[in-house]
Design a protein around this motif. Structure first.
Motif, mmCIF file in Angstrom:
data_model
loop_
_atom_site.group_PDB
_atom_site.id
_atom_site.type_symbol
_atom_site.label_atom_id
_atom_site.label_comp_id
_atom_site.label_asym_id
_atom_site.label_seq_id
_atom_site.Cartn_x
_atom_site.Cartn_y
_atom_site.Cartn_z
ATOM 1 N N GLY A 70 1.092 -1.331 0.163
ATOM 2 C CA GLY A 70 0.091 -0.045 -0.034
ATOM 3 C C GLY A 70 0.950 1.765 0.124
ATOM 4 O O GLY A 70 1.850 1.678 0.563
ATOM 5 N N ARG A 71 -0.113 2.104 -0.598
ATOM 6 C CA ARG A 71 0.734 3.718 -0.330
ATOM 7 C C ARG A 71 1.302 4.602 0.818
ATOM 8 O O ARG A 71 2.531 4.713 1.031
ATOM 9 N N LYS A 72 0.377 3.942 2.011
ATOM 10 C CA LYS A 72 0.740 4.227 3.515
ATOM 11 C C LYS A 72 2.073 4.094 3.759
ATOM 12 O O LYS A 72 2.983 4.810 4.534
ATOM 13 N N ASN A 73 2.053 2.689 3.622
ATOM 14 C CA ASN A 73 2.948 1.648 4.727
ATOM 15 C C ASN A 73 4.557 2.137 3.930
ATOM 16 O O ASN A 73 4.699 2.177 4.555
ATOM 17 N N THR A 74 4.197 2.301 2.319
ATOM 18 C CA THR A 74 5.402 2.772 1.637
ATOM 19 C C THR A 74 5.784 3.771 1.822
ATOM 20 O O THR A 74 7.393 3.918 2.397
ATOM 21 N N LEU A 75 5.017 4.856 2.644
ATOM 22 C CA LEU A 75 5.502 6.148 2.560
ATOM 23 C C LEU A 75 6.722 6.149 4.604
ATOM 24 O O LEU A 75 7.236 6.693 4.462
ATOM 25 N N LEU A 76 5.649 5.557 5.138
ATOM 26 C CA LEU A 76 5.970 4.685 6.299
ATOM 27 C C LEU A 76 8.119 4.523 6.153
ATOM 28 O O LEU A 76 8.835 5.270 6.732
ATOM 29 N N GLY A 77 7.890 3.133 5.142
ATOM 30 C CA GLY A 77 9.110 3.505 5.107
ATOM 31 C C GLY A 77 10.377 3.836 4.507
ATOM 32 O O GLY A 77 11.883 4.245 5.316
ATOM 33 N N ILE A 78 9.658 4.715 3.081
ATOM 34 C CA ILE A 78 10.407 6.142 3.117
ATOM 35 C C ILE A 78 11.016 6.845 4.244
ATOM 36 O O ILE A 78 12.288 6.916 4.241
ATOM 37 N N GLY A 79 10.158 7.153 4.879
ATOM 38 C CA GLY A 79 10.933 8.077 6.405
ATOM 39 C C GLY A 79 12.463 7.607 7.143
ATOM 40 O O GLY A 79 12.648 8.045 7.193
#
Length: 439
Positions: A70-79
Motif C-alpha cells: 500500500g501507498r501509506k505503508n510505503t511512505l512510512l518505510g521511506i521516512g
C-alpha cells in the motif's frame, strides 16, 4: 476537502526530505573531495553520485511495495530510510561508508517519487488534483531551499561542518514518520485489493461516500478488463501513456536541473564568484525555486498542464542559451547567477510543477504505481548519469558547451509539448485511462 488537503500535505512531506537529501550534499561537495583526496571521477560517481544510483533502485522497485503493502505503508518505510541515511552519512569516516548511507537515502528519494504522487492523486478530487499532487513538488523545493540555507548557516562551525549538514535531516525525517501514521490508506488501492468495507470508511472520512459505488464499479471493470495476472505497462495498448511518461521524465533531466542543483556552488565558482557568494547565490536559487513553484501550484488547475509546460520550455531555452553565452564570452559578476535564476523559475513553473502530477494521472488504477515507477526510473537513471559526469565535462568540454547542449534539448521538449502532450486538467483518473489506452 480540508481533511484531504491535510493528508495530501503530510504525504507530500516525502518531497521535503527528497529535496533536502538531494541538495544538502552540494554544501559538502568540495570539502569532502579535499578531505578524502578523491579524483574528479571517483568523487563525481561515488561520493556525489551514489545517492542517485540509490534513487534509481528506489524508482525501479518502489512500485512493488506501493502496490503490495500500500501507498501509506510505503511512505512510512521511506521516512525510515531517510532517517537511517542522515545519521549514517553524518558519522561516516570514509568515502565508501558515506556512499552506502547516501545510497540508502537515495532509495527513499526514488520510492517517494512513486508512492507520494500516487497516494495524493488517488485521494484528490479531479478539480483539485493538480495542485494537491503539486504539493509534493512544492515540498521538494522547500526542502532544497532549507538545505541551501542550512548549509550556509553551518559552513563555519568547524572542520566537521559537513557532518552537521548531513545529519540535520534526521529531525524532519522523524517528524514525517510520526505524521504519516495518522493518514488513511488510499481508497482506490483498498478497492483494487477488494478491501471494500475499509475503502468505504475512508471515503466516508473524505466526505465522498456517494462516490463509492461508481468508483468500485469502475475499478472492478478496470481490473476485469486488465486480466491483472498477465497485465503490464509494456503491453501495446499502454504504449501512449508509456511514451508520454518516458518523454516527460527524459526532458526533465535533459534540462540539466539535477546537474545544476548538485553543483550550484561549483558552477557559481566557475563563473568567478567566491565560495561564500556562491553559497549565498545558491540560497537565492532556492528562494526563486520556491516562489515560482508556488505560482505553478496555483496555476496548474487553472491554466492546465500544457500551458505551464509551454511557459517553462520557452524559459528554459532563453535562460540556458544565456548561461552558455556567459561562459563562452566570459561575462563576469552576477550574469550567470541571474540567468540561472531565470532557468530555475522556468523549471519551477513548468517541468517542476507538472512532472509528478502528469505521470501520476496517465496510467490506469491497477498499473498506476508501475507506470509511476517507469517514469521515475527514467528520470532517476538520467539524474544519476548526468550529475556524475559534470565535474569531468566541465574540465574537458567546458561549462558553456554543457549548457548549450541542455538548451538544444529544450527545443525538442517544446516540440513534444506542442505535438504529443495531452491536457489532463479536470478529468477523472478513470476517464483519462479510457482516453489514453488503445483497445
Amino acid at each position: 476537502m480540508k481533511k484531504i488537503a491535510v493528508w495530501a500535505l503530510i504525504a507530500s512531506l516525502a518531497g521535503f526530505l527528497f529535496g533536502f537529501d538531494t541538495v544538502v550534499i552540494s554544501g559538502a561537495d568540495k570539502n569532502l573531495q579535499a578531505i578524502w583526496n578523491s579524483s574528479d571521477a571517483f568523487h563525481g560517481t561515488v561520493v556525489m553520485g551514489m545517492a542517485l544510483w540509490g534513487t534509481v533502485l528506489g524508482a525501479i522497485f518502489g512500485g512493488i511495495p506501493t502496490n503490495r503493502i500500500g501507498r501509506k505503508n510505503t511512505l512510512l518505510g521511506i521516512g525510515v530510510l531517510f532517517l537511517v541515511s542522515a545519521i549514517g552519512s553524518a558519522f561516516a569516516n570514509d568515502p565508501i561508508v558515506f556512499a552506502v548511507f547516501r545510497f540508502i537515502g537515495g532509495i527513499g528519494v526514488g520510492a517517494s517519487t512513486i508512492a507520494a504522487p500516487t497516494y495524493i492523486s488517488e485521494i484528490a478530487p479531479a478539480k483539485d488534483r493538480g495542485k494537491l499532487v503539486a504539493f509534493y513538488q512544492f515540498n521538494i523545493v522547500l526542502g532544497i531551499l532549507v538545505a541551501f540555507l542550512s548549509n550556509y548557516l553551518l559552513k563555519d562551525i568547524g572542520e566537521n561542518s559537513w557532518r552537521w549538514m548531513m545529519g540535520v535531516e534526521a529531525f524532519p525525517a522523524i517528524i514525517y514518520v510520526l505524521l504519516v501514521l495518522f493518514i488513511p490508506k488510499s481508497p482506490r488501492w483498498l478497492l483494487s485489493k477488494f478491501k471494500n468495507d475499509e475503502a468505504r470508511k475512508v471515503l466516508q472520512l473524505m466526505g465522498q461516500e456517494a462516490d463509492y459505488e461508481k468508483m468500485k464499479e469502475e475499478i472492478e471493470l478496470d481490473n476485469d478488463n486488465a486480466a491483472i495476472a498477465n497485465d503490464t505497462i509494456f503491453l501495446k495498448k499502454y504504449r501512449t501513456p508509456l511514451i508520454l511518461a518516458f518523454l516527460m521524465a527524459f526532458f526533465n533531466q535533459l534540462s540539466g536541473i539535477n546537474a545544476f542543483l548538485y553543483y550550484s556552488s561549483r558552477i557559481f565558482q566557475e563563473a568567478g564568484l567566491g565560495e561564500s557568494t556562491a553559497l549565498l547565490s545558491s540560497i537565492g536559487i532556492g528562494v526563486v525555486n520556491l516562489l515560482f513553484t508556488l505560482l505553478g501550484v496555483f496555476l496548474i488547475d487553472k491554466l492546465g498542464r500544457k500551458i505551464l509546460m509551454y511557459i517553462g520550455s520557452v524559459g528554459y531555452i532563453i535562460s540556458l542559451s544565456l548561461v552558455a553565452m556567459a561562459f563562452f564570452f566570459h561575462w563576469e559578476g552576477m550574469a550567470v547567477p541571474i540567468f540561472l535564476f531565470l532557468f530555475i523559475a522556468a523549471h519551477a513553473i513548468g517541468q517542476g510543477a507538472v512532472i509528478w502530477v502528469f505521470i501520476s494521472e496517465i496510467f490506469p488504477n491497477h498499473l498506476r504505481a508501475s507506470g509511476q515507477a517507469f517514469g521515475s526510473t527514467t528520470h532517476w537513471v538520467l539524474a544519476a548519469i548526468i550529475p556524475s559526469l559534470i565535474p569531468y565535462l566541465f574540465s574537458t568540454v567546458g561549462a558553456g558547451t554543457v549548457f548549450l547542449f541542455f538548451a538544444v534539448m529544450m527545443v525538442f521538449q517544446l516540440l513534444f509539448v506542442a505535438f504529443m502532450m495531452p491536457e489532463t486538467k479536470g478529468i477523472s483518473l478513470e476517464e483519462l485511462s479510457k482516453k489514453l489506452i488503445k483497445k
